[in-house]
Motif scaffolding. Sequence first.
Motif, mmCIF file in Angstrom:
data_model
loop_
_atom_site.group_PDB
_atom_site.id
_atom_site.type_symbol
_atom_site.label_atom_id
_atom_site.label_comp_id
_atom_site.label_asym_id
_atom_site.label_seq_id
_atom_site.Cartn_x
_atom_site.Cartn_y
_atom_site.Cartn_z
ATOM 1 N N TYR A 102 0.808 -1.227 0.000
ATOM 2 C CA TYR A 102 0.000 0.000 0.000
ATOM 3 C C TYR A 102 0.842 1.279 0.000
ATOM 4 O O TYR A 102 0.290 2.361 0.196
ATOM 5 C CB TYR A 102 -0.976 0.033 1.194
ATOM 6 C CG TYR A 102 -1.731 -1.250 1.415
ATOM 7 C CD1 TYR A 102 -2.692 -1.682 0.515
ATOM 8 C CD2 TYR A 102 -1.478 -2.031 2.532
ATOM 9 C CE1 TYR A 102 -3.387 -2.865 0.727
ATOM 10 C CE2 TYR A 102 -2.173 -3.205 2.744
ATOM 11 C CZ TYR A 102 -3.123 -3.620 1.837
ATOM 12 O OH TYR A 102 -3.817 -4.789 2.046
ATOM 13 N N LYS A 106 -0.960 4.869 -0.413
ATOM 14 C CA LYS A 106 -0.907 5.807 0.719
ATOM 15 C C LYS A 106 -0.192 7.098 0.325
ATOM 16 O O LYS A 106 -0.614 8.190 0.713
ATOM 17 C CB LYS A 106 -0.203 5.163 1.915
ATOM 18 C CG LYS A 106 -1.004 4.045 2.561
ATOM 19 C CD LYS A 106 -0.209 3.405 3.675
ATOM 20 C CE LYS A 106 -0.908 2.236 4.299
ATOM 21 N NZ LYS A 106 -0.101 1.640 5.389
ATOM 22 N N ASP A 109 -2.515 9.309 -1.254
ATOM 23 C CA ASP A 109 -3.733 9.495 -0.448
ATOM 24 C C ASP A 109 -4.948 8.752 -0.992
ATOM 25 O O ASP A 109 -6.078 9.217 -0.873
ATOM 26 C CB ASP A 109 -4.075 10.985 -0.288
ATOM 27 C CG ASP A 109 -3.284 11.630 0.821
ATOM 28 O OD1 ASP A 109 -2.738 10.904 1.670
ATOM 29 O OD2 ASP A 109 -3.211 12.867 0.846
ATOM 30 N N PRO A 112 -6.128 5.247 3.613
ATOM 31 C CA PRO A 112 -5.683 5.828 4.878
ATOM 32 C C PRO A 112 -4.320 5.276 5.293
ATOM 33 O O PRO A 112 -3.972 4.133 4.977
ATOM 34 C CB PRO A 112 -6.753 5.385 5.873
ATOM 35 C CG PRO A 112 -7.923 4.965 5.061
ATOM 36 C CD PRO A 112 -7.391 4.516 3.740
ATOM 37 N N ALA A 113 -3.569 6.065 6.008
ATOM 38 C CA ALA A 113 -2.245 5.650 6.493
ATOM 39 C C ALA A 113 -2.312 4.401 7.354
ATOM 40 O O ALA A 113 -1.360 3.639 7.433
ATOM 41 C CB ALA A 113 -1.590 6.793 7.269
ATOM 42 N N SER A 114 -3.448 4.146 7.982
ATOM 43 C CA SER A 114 -3.594 2.992 8.874
ATOM 44 C C SER A 114 -3.879 1.679 8.128
ATOM 45 O O SER A 114 -3.913 0.617 8.746
ATOM 46 C CB SER A 114 -4.730 3.252 9.870
ATOM 47 O OG SER A 114 -5.947 3.431 9.168
ATOM 48 N N THR A 115 -4.050 1.713 6.819
ATOM 49 C CA THR A 115 -4.367 0.509 6.053
ATOM 50 C C THR A 115 -3.234 -0.502 6.165
ATOM 51 O O THR A 115 -2.070 -0.162 6.015
ATOM 52 C CB THR A 115 -4.612 0.855 4.573
ATOM 53 O OG1 THR A 115 -5.686 1.786 4.494
ATOM 54 C CG2 THR A 115 -4.953 -0.382 3.772
ATOM 55 N N SER A 116 -3.601 -1.750 6.421
ATOM 56 C CA SER A 116 -2.612 -2.827 6.517
ATOM 57 C C SER A 116 -3.303 -4.147 6.205
ATOM 58 O O SER A 116 -4.499 -4.188 5.968
ATOM 59 C CB SER A 116 -1.987 -2.858 7.914
ATOM 60 O OG SER A 116 -2.970 -3.160 8.879
#
Length: 133
Positions: A102, A106, A109, A112-116
Amino acid sequence: MALQIGAVAPDFEAETTEGKIKFHDWIGNSWALLFSHPKDFTPVCTTELGALAKLKPEFDKRGVKLMGLSVDPVDRHSKWAEDIRETQGAAPNYPMIGDTDYNVSKLYDMLPASTSGDPLKRTPAENQTVRNI
């Protein structure tokens, strides 16, 4: 981060269907069209990628390089390319990024930065924002 007209697109390194690239080096002195799709094997994306493959000679005449992105892995892109050729009459003839970590999504944009997590377990709805040009 919304890019403005005339802004320099962020640079990145990524695995693609044509090997590892560094985006700015790959662009060189050309224009580039970086487009993204939320998931491999989705019907609308399949038609769009086939259409771009057919239009690639027109982009080439104008010095524009094409590159696609999906969070699915590169080996899955290769299987998708076979499906695109079969259903659309032309397979992607441009590199497709396998953004499994990602990073590019990321950076631009799209997620979201929290995507994992495992991209293969994500649904098109979870990736819907990974649809951009």
